[in-house]
Design a protein around this motif. Structure first.
Motif, PDB file in Angstrom:
ATOM      1  N   THR A  12      37.971 -56.391  78.223  1.00 32.05           N
ATOM      2  CA  THR A  12      39.174 -55.603  78.468  1.00 32.05           C
ATOM      3  C   THR A  12      38.844 -54.137  78.711  1.00 32.05           C
ATOM      4  O   THR A  12      37.792 -53.636  78.316  1.00 32.05           O
ATOM      5  CB  THR A  12      40.146 -55.700  77.273  1.00 32.05           C
ATOM      6  OG1 THR A  12      39.473 -55.260  76.076  1.00 32.05           O
ATOM      7  CG2 THR A  12      40.625 -57.126  77.069  1.00 32.05           C
ATOM      8  N   ILE A  18      46.714 -52.739  80.221  1.00 32.31           N
ATOM      9  CA  ILE A  18      45.355 -53.146  79.891  1.00 32.31           C
ATOM     10  C   ILE A  18      44.803 -54.019  81.008  1.00 32.31           C
ATOM     11  O   ILE A  18      45.506 -54.875  81.553  1.00 32.31           O
ATOM     12  CB  ILE A  18      45.343 -53.911  78.545  1.00 32.31           C
ATOM     13  CG1 ILE A  18      45.705 -52.941  77.408  1.00 32.31           C
ATOM     14  CG2 ILE A  18      44.000 -54.574  78.284  1.00 32.31           C
ATOM     15  CD1 ILE A  18      46.271 -53.607  76.187  1.00 32.31           C
ATOM     16  N   GLN A  19      43.549 -53.780  81.384  1.00 36.23           N
ATOM     17  CA  GLN A  19      42.891 -54.583  82.413  1.00 36.23           C
ATOM     18  C   GLN A  19      42.069 -55.693  81.754  1.00 36.23           C
ATOM     19  O   GLN A  19      41.372 -55.457  80.760  1.00 36.23           O
ATOM     20  CB  GLN A  19      41.981 -53.712  83.275  1.00 36.23           C
ATOM     21  CG  GLN A  19      42.716 -52.648  84.085  1.00 36.23           C
ATOM     22  CD  GLN A  19      43.596 -53.251  85.163  1.00 36.23           C
ATOM     23  OE1 GLN A  19      43.154 -54.097  85.943  1.00 36.23           O
ATOM     24  NE2 GLN A  19      44.854 -52.822  85.219  1.00 36.23           N
ATOM     25  N   TYR A  20      42.163 -56.881  82.317  1.00 36.67           N
ATOM     26  CA  TYR A  20      41.469 -58.048  81.768  1.00 36.67           C
ATOM     27  C   TYR A  20      40.455 -58.602  82.770  1.00 36.67           C
ATOM     28  O   TYR A  20      40.757 -58.713  83.964  1.00 36.67           O
ATOM     29  CB  TYR A  20      42.469 -59.154  81.443  1.00 36.67           C
ATOM     30  CG  TYR A  20      43.181 -58.979  80.122  1.00 36.67           C
ATOM     31  CD1 TYR A  20      42.649 -59.503  78.948  1.00 36.67           C
ATOM     32  CD2 TYR A  20      44.394 -58.304  80.059  1.00 36.67           C
ATOM     33  CE1 TYR A  20      43.314 -59.356  77.738  1.00 36.67           C
ATOM     34  CE2 TYR A  20      45.076 -58.157  78.852  1.00 36.67           C
ATOM     35  CZ  TYR A  20      44.525 -58.694  77.696  1.00 36.67           C
ATOM     36  OH  TYR A  20      45.181 -58.545  76.501  1.00 36.67           O
ATOM     37  N   THR A 127      39.524 -52.463  71.147  1.00 34.70           N
ATOM     38  CA  THR A 127      39.369 -53.838  71.636  1.00 34.70           C
ATOM     39  C   THR A 127      39.962 -54.866  70.683  1.00 34.70           C
ATOM     40  O   THR A 127      40.629 -55.814  71.102  1.00 34.70           O
ATOM     41  CB  THR A 127      37.879 -54.149  71.867  1.00 34.70           C
ATOM     42  OG1 THR A 127      37.356 -53.200  72.795  1.00 34.70           O
ATOM     43  CG2 THR A 127      37.691 -55.543  72.426  1.00 34.70           C
ATOM     44  N   ILE A 130      43.691 -55.054  71.057  1.00 30.95           N
ATOM     45  CA  ILE A 130      44.040 -55.696  72.323  1.00 30.95           C
ATOM     46  C   ILE A 130      43.924 -57.210  72.173  1.00 30.95           C
ATOM     47  O   ILE A 130      44.818 -57.961  72.573  1.00 30.95           O
ATOM     48  CB  ILE A 130      43.124 -55.195  73.460  1.00 30.95           C
ATOM     49  CG1 ILE A 130      43.366 -53.703  73.734  1.00 30.95           C
ATOM     50  CG2 ILE A 130      43.338 -56.024  74.724  1.00 30.95           C
ATOM     51  CD1 ILE A 130      42.370 -53.085  74.698  1.00 30.95           C
ATOM     52  N   ASP A 131      42.820 -57.668  71.574  1.00 30.71           N
ATOM     53  CA  ASP A 131      42.582 -59.100  71.410  1.00 30.71           C
ATOM     54  C   ASP A 131      43.651 -59.769  70.553  1.00 30.71           C
ATOM     55  O   ASP A 131      43.915 -60.968  70.683  1.00 30.71           O
ATOM     56  CB  ASP A 131      41.208 -59.352  70.787  1.00 30.71           C
ATOM     57  CG  ASP A 131      40.058 -59.020  71.734  1.00 30.71           C
ATOM     58  OD1 ASP A 131      40.318 -58.834  72.934  1.00 30.71           O
ATOM     59  OD2 ASP A 131      38.908 -58.957  71.268  1.00 30.71           O
ATOM     60  N   GLN A 240      44.312 -62.635  73.734  1.00 29.94           N
ATOM     61  CA  GLN A 240      43.308 -63.379  74.495  1.00 29.94           C
ATOM     62  C   GLN A 240      43.946 -64.604  75.169  1.00 29.94           C
ATOM     63  O   GLN A 240      43.288 -65.614  75.372  1.00 29.94           O
ATOM     64  CB  GLN A 240      42.162 -63.793  73.573  1.00 29.94           C
ATOM     65  CG  GLN A 240      41.149 -62.682  73.321  1.00 29.94           C
ATOM     66  CD  GLN A 240      40.288 -62.373  74.536  1.00 29.94           C
ATOM     67  OE1 GLN A 240      39.873 -63.261  75.274  1.00 29.94           O
ATOM     68  NE2 GLN A 240      40.028 -61.089  74.779  1.00 29.94           N
TER      69      GLN A 240
END
Length: 264
Positions: A12, A18-20, A127, A130-131, A240
């Motif tokens: 990420t 957010i970019q994945y 991170t 985000i996850d 995720q």
């Protein structure tokens, strides 16, 4: 176009949104660019992330033998309070455990499905949040090792959840909460050994924005062992998870170590 390889957790980039990225050995996909497009997932086999053998995945991307023996799958991973490297005591591999446990760790509050408490290495900020699909997060303390973070988390578990309700998170059923105020009320709950690291006056609240076109009203998990072939239109990415138009959700983290072919 087709992409083939072993699934590992999405990489990420902290931006708005957010970019994945789904990264394979010889290629990668920016998943944000696939929103509102159809993609097909085909399950081809297994490959343990630890030993590399084509053995059935048991847990966390590891085959059974590696999960039971690898230093990176010790009980202290999930239960930081069991960390012993600061005492020079080995669990499975003291050199590895010192490298991971004896570094700065953050105990935090995150808002995903409710306010939850958690632990992460400082290098994993933001991170980790985000996850988890957290829309907001705030550090409580930064401590020098995993053990101190673990005992702080244990002390706060009586007052906050320590797991995310993944269904509520994916449906964006997030209650209103003031994490700054919540953190300010924790002084007398934090263990004595950690009090010196508590600085509630810091302005360090994180806001996280996920690339989701539409949140589902009902979610159904895709299980590659039961449904090895899936075709759907991607409408969002959070935590995720890939979110599809029909309410199917696919947890990449759960299927680490699975070999797949993705067709666009």
């Amino acid at each position: 176009m087709q992409y083939e390889g072993v699934l590992t957790k999405m990489q990420t980039e902290f931006s708005n949104p957010i970019q994945y990225y789904l990264v394979f050995e010889n290629s990668f996909l920016n998943l944000n660019q696939l929103l509102n497009k159809s993609l097909e997932i085909n399950f081809l086999g297994y490959q343990c992330l630890e030993c590399g053998k084509k053995k059935k995945i048991f847990r966390q991307g590891f085959c059974y033998d590696c999960f039971m023996n690898s230093a990176s799958a010790g009980d202290w991973i999930m239960k930081p309070e069991l960390s012993t490297a600061h005492l020079d005591i080995e669990d499975r591999d003291l050199e590895y455990e010192k490298r991971v446990q004896l570094q700065p760790h953050i105990v935090y509050l995150a808002l995903s499905s409710e306010v939850k408490v958690g632990v992460t290495r400082k290098t994993q900020v933001p991170t980790r949040w985000i996850d988890q699909g957290a829309v907001q997060a705030i550090p409580i303390v930064e401590v020098p090792n995993r053990y101190l973070a673990g005992i702080t988390e244990v002390a706060l578990k009586n007052h906050f959840a320590d797991k995310t309700n993944w269904q509520k998170m994916l449906k964006n059923e997030v209650p209103a909460a003031d994490l700054i105020k919540e953190r300010a009320n924790l002084k007398y709950l934090i263990p004595k050994e950690v009090q010196e690291f508590y600085h509630p006056e810091k302005e360090d609240l994180y806001d996280l924005h996920f690339p989701v076109l539409e949140y589902p009203k009902k979610v159904t998990s895709l299980n590659l062992d039961k449904s090895p072939n899936f075709l759907g239109k991607l409408t969002g990415i959070k935590g995720q998870y890939l979110i599809f138009e029909d309410g199917t959700v696919f947890n990449i983290r759960t299927f680490e170590g699975y070999v797949v072919k993705i067709s666009l």
